[in-house]
Design a protein around this motif. Structure first.
Motif, PDB file in Angstrom:
ATOM      1  N   ALA A   1       0.834  -1.205   0.000  1.00  0.00           N
ATOM      2  CA  ALA A   1       0.000   0.000   0.000  1.00  0.00           C
ATOM      3  C   ALA A   1       0.870   1.255   0.000  1.00  0.00           C
ATOM      4  N   LYS A   2       2.003   1.181   0.724  1.00  0.00           N
ATOM      5  CA  LYS A   2       2.930   2.304   0.711  1.00  0.00           C
ATOM      6  C   LYS A   2       3.498   2.521  -0.699  1.00  0.00           C
ATOM      7  N   GLN A   3       3.835   1.414  -1.361  1.00  0.00           N
ATOM      8  CA  GLN A   3       4.337   1.532  -2.728  1.00  0.00           C
ATOM      9  C   GLN A   3       3.295   2.161  -3.648  1.00  0.00           C
ATOM     10  N   TRP A   4       2.043   1.918  -3.364  1.00  0.00           N
ATOM     11  CA  TRP A   4       0.973   2.513  -4.161  1.00  0.00           C
ATOM     12  C   TRP A   4       0.765   3.977  -3.823  1.00  0.00           C
ATOM     13  N   GLY A   5       1.459   4.444  -2.826  1.00  0.00           N
ATOM     14  CA  GLY A   5       1.347   5.858  -2.487  1.00  0.00           C
ATOM     15  C   GLY A   5       0.340   6.151  -1.375  1.00  0.00           C
ATOM     16  N   PHE A   6      -0.202   5.116  -0.745  1.00  0.00           N
ATOM     17  CA  PHE A   6      -1.074   5.348   0.408  1.00  0.00           C
ATOM     18  C   PHE A   6      -0.227   5.769   1.598  1.00  0.00           C
ATOM     19  N   THR A   7      -0.737   6.708   2.395  1.00  0.00           N
ATOM     20  CA  THR A   7      -0.039   7.090   3.625  1.00  0.00           C
ATOM     21  C   THR A   7      -0.384   6.092   4.722  1.00  0.00           C
ATOM     22  N   LEU A   8       0.354   6.134   5.814  1.00  0.00           N
ATOM     23  CA  LEU A   8       0.060   5.230   6.928  1.00  0.00           C
ATOM     24  C   LEU A   8      -1.346   5.475   7.482  1.00  0.00           C
ATOM     25  N   ASP A   9      -1.781   6.709   7.496  1.00  0.00           N
ATOM     26  CA  ASP A   9      -3.145   7.014   7.947  1.00  0.00           C
ATOM     27  C   ASP A   9      -4.181   6.322   7.073  1.00  0.00           C
ATOM     28  N   GLU A  10      -3.976   6.380   5.783  1.00  0.00           N
ATOM     29  CA  GLU A  10      -4.923   5.742   4.857  1.00  0.00           C
ATOM     30  C   GLU A  10      -4.874   4.227   5.001  1.00  0.00           C
ATOM     31  N   ILE A  11      -3.667   3.706   5.169  1.00  0.00           N
ATOM     32  CA  ILE A  11      -3.507   2.260   5.319  1.00  0.00           C
ATOM     33  C   ILE A  11      -4.198   1.790   6.602  1.00  0.00           C
ATOM     34  N   ARG A  12      -4.044   2.585   7.655  1.00  0.00           N
ATOM     35  CA  ARG A  12      -4.705   2.228   8.913  1.00  0.00           C
ATOM     36  C   ARG A  12      -6.222   2.132   8.706  1.00  0.00           C
ATOM     37  N   GLU A  13      -6.768   3.100   7.992  1.00  0.00           N
ATOM     38  CA  GLU A  13      -8.210   3.075   7.702  1.00  0.00           C
ATOM     39  C   GLU A  13      -8.609   1.777   7.004  1.00  0.00           C
ATOM     40  N   LEU A  14      -7.838   1.412   5.998  1.00  0.00           N
ATOM     41  CA  LEU A  14      -8.143   0.187   5.257  1.00  0.00           C
ATOM     42  C   LEU A  14      -8.032  -1.041   6.152  1.00  0.00           C
ATOM     43  N   LEU A  15      -7.010  -1.056   7.003  1.00  0.00           N
ATOM     44  CA  LEU A  15      -6.809  -2.207   7.883  1.00  0.00           C
ATOM     45  C   LEU A  15      -7.930  -2.313   8.912  1.00  0.00           C
ATOM     46  N   ILE A  16      -8.370  -1.166   9.406  1.00  0.00           N
ATOM     47  CA  ILE A  16      -9.474  -1.176  10.370  1.00  0.00           C
ATOM     48  C   ILE A  16     -10.725  -1.766   9.718  1.00  0.00           C
ATOM     49  N   LEU A  17     -10.965  -1.368   8.485  1.00  0.00           N
ATOM     50  CA  LEU A  17     -12.111  -1.929   7.759  1.00  0.00           C
ATOM     51  C   LEU A  17     -12.000  -3.436   7.615  1.00  0.00           C
ATOM     52  N   GLN A  18     -10.792  -3.886   7.279  1.00  0.00           N
ATOM     53  CA  GLN A  18     -10.588  -5.326   7.143  1.00  0.00           C
ATOM     54  C   GLN A  18     -10.798  -6.023   8.480  1.00  0.00           C
ATOM     55  N   ASP A  19     -10.182  -5.466   9.515  1.00  0.00           N
ATOM     56  CA  ASP A  19     -10.257  -6.091  10.839  1.00  0.00           C
ATOM     57  C   ASP A  19     -11.699  -6.160  11.322  1.00  0.00           C
ATOM     58  N   ALA A  20     -12.453  -5.090  11.055  1.00  0.00           N
ATOM     59  CA  ALA A  20     -13.837  -5.042  11.515  1.00  0.00           C
ATOM     60  C   ALA A  20     -14.761  -5.764  10.536  1.00  0.00           C
ATOM     61  N   ASN A  21     -14.163  -6.286   9.456  1.00  0.00           N
ATOM     62  CA  ASN A  21     -14.979  -6.859   8.377  1.00  0.00           C
ATOM     63  C   ASN A  21     -16.047  -5.841   7.984  1.00  0.00           C
ATOM     64  N   GLY A  22     -15.597  -4.606   7.812  1.00  0.00           N
ATOM     65  CA  GLY A  22     -16.500  -3.474   7.643  1.00  0.00           C
ATOM     66  C   GLY A  22     -17.139  -3.384   6.265  1.00  0.00           C
ATOM     67  N   ASP A  23     -17.742  -2.280   6.048  1.00  0.00           N
ATOM     68  CA  ASP A  23     -18.493  -2.038   4.832  1.00  0.00           C
ATOM     69  C   ASP A  23     -17.533  -1.817   3.655  1.00  0.00           C
ATOM     70  N   ARG A  24     -17.756  -2.542   2.589  1.00  0.00           N
ATOM     71  CA  ARG A  24     -16.912  -2.385   1.423  1.00  0.00           C
ATOM     72  C   ARG A  24     -17.039  -0.988   0.807  1.00  0.00           C
ATOM     73  N   ALA A  25     -18.195  -0.401   0.973  1.00  0.00           N
ATOM     74  CA  ALA A  25     -18.421   0.942   0.423  1.00  0.00           C
ATOM     75  C   ALA A  25     -17.439   1.951   1.007  1.00  0.00           C
ATOM     76  N   GLN A  26     -17.065   1.737   2.274  1.00  0.00           N
ATOM     77  CA  GLN A  26     -16.102   2.649   2.887  1.00  0.00           C
ATOM     78  C   GLN A  26     -14.722   2.488   2.283  1.00  0.00           C
ATOM     79  N   ALA A  27     -14.350   1.239   2.039  1.00  0.00           N
ATOM     80  CA  ALA A  27     -13.065   0.992   1.394  1.00  0.00           C
ATOM     81  C   ALA A  27     -13.058   1.647   0.011  1.00  0.00           C
ATOM     82  N   LYS A  28     -14.193   1.551  -0.662  1.00  0.00           N
ATOM     83  CA  LYS A  28     -14.301   2.159  -1.978  1.00  0.00           C
ATOM     84  C   LYS A  28     -14.143   3.676  -1.886  1.00  0.00           C
ATOM     85  N   ARG A  29     -14.747   4.264  -0.862  1.00  0.00           N
ATOM     86  CA  ARG A  29     -14.638   5.711  -0.691  1.00  0.00           C
ATOM     87  C   ARG A  29     -13.184   6.126  -0.477  1.00  0.00           C
ATOM     88  N   ILE A  30     -12.475   5.375   0.377  1.00  0.00           N
ATOM     89  CA  ILE A  30     -11.062   5.687   0.624  1.00  0.00           C
ATOM     90  C   ILE A  30     -10.271   5.608  -0.671  1.00  0.00           C
TER      91      ILE A  30
END
Lengths: 141, 141
Positions: free
Chosen positions: A56-85
């Motif tokens: 994700a870092k290689q793709w240019g995501f910041t650690l803040d953005e990566i954390r958001e994505l990981l939280i979504l994964q961990d929470a098995n969250g809404d895919r729509a949020q991942a899409k928004r990010i």
DNA sequence: CTTGACCTTAAAGTTGGCTTAAAGGTTATC
DNA sequence: GATAACCTTTAAGCCAACTTTAAGGTCAAG
């Protein structure tokens, strides 16, 4: 379940031990189990998680953005949020490309004009391209 | 010759006084004359020099690169050197565009695939695009 | 003659993403 | 049982390009 030390995890993932501890502090990696001697023991899939971070870092995501994505994964969250990010990221990337393309265009045009001969005073095209009303060509950012 | 204070220069150029002092320390702005009370007095063309710095920054030049260009101008140096600096910059810019374009391509393709519906577990295309062999698509950098 | 807007310097803080150092505890090997 | 290679924590340092803070000196207005 097999577990590995932070050194082994560093070796397997290509991420330095201290960086791993830093990711733990920054809540990108969960705090792992400890041995009696207070040593960290990681499950083997910690390697995949670290590699996700690296990619994700290689793709240019910041650690803040990566954390958001990981939280979504961990929470098995809404895919729509991942899409928004990802959409926000895509927007930022397109802005950057636009900006760089404008710079690229002017700079390459300027370099074609510029023979590279003679002194700087009075009319070096490169200097003039920068000094001259740069804000007309380049309004955003 | 008319001279202006650092505050007036800041006003005219849009660069904060402290930033101007910083540029002086960093040898981007020459040390100006002083009054008896040790106040800086700038010639009016200091505005143009500051605007050159501002524009060059907007173009993505770093202060180090800008200093190089300014030294060439001050020394009335060889235009070929200015060309070399600009060529190096152009090369870097093209590399950045290449990198961002690859990211843009994959991310936009991914977002088209992604309905944004359902939970994250098992097959969110965004997560998979990042996790999956990112280094095959993205070898440089 | 005092208030407040300006100016001076040096030093510390900011952001992001770590690395390096300091000072120590643990474990494996000889 | 000593040495080396791990591990632990906290704190400080690094990069760029400043900004903010601290602790003053100067100058114009009322």
């Amino acid at each position: 379940m097999q577990t590995i030390s932070i050194g082994e995890l560093a070796e397997l993932s290509g991420v330095a031990s201290q960086a791993i501890r830093y990711y733990e502090k920054e809540k990108l990696m969960p705090a792992p189990q400890r041995t009696d001697a207070n040593y960290r023991r990681y499950p083997v899939d910690a390697v995949a998680r670290l590699q996700f971070i690296v990619h994700a870092k290689q793709w240019g995501f910041t650690l803040d953005e990566i954390r958001e994505l990981l939280i979504l994964q961990d929470a098995n969250g809404d895919r729509a949020q991942a899409k928004r990010i990802a959409e926000e990221k895509l927007h930022k990337i397109r802005e950057q490309i636009k900006h760089l393309s404008r710079v690229e265009a002017v700079l390459s045009r300027t370099l074609i004009e510029c023979t590279g001969e003679g002194p700087m005073q009075e009319g070096c095209p490169i200097v003039e391209a920068i000094a001259d009303k740069a804000d007309e060509r380049e309004r955003n950012h």
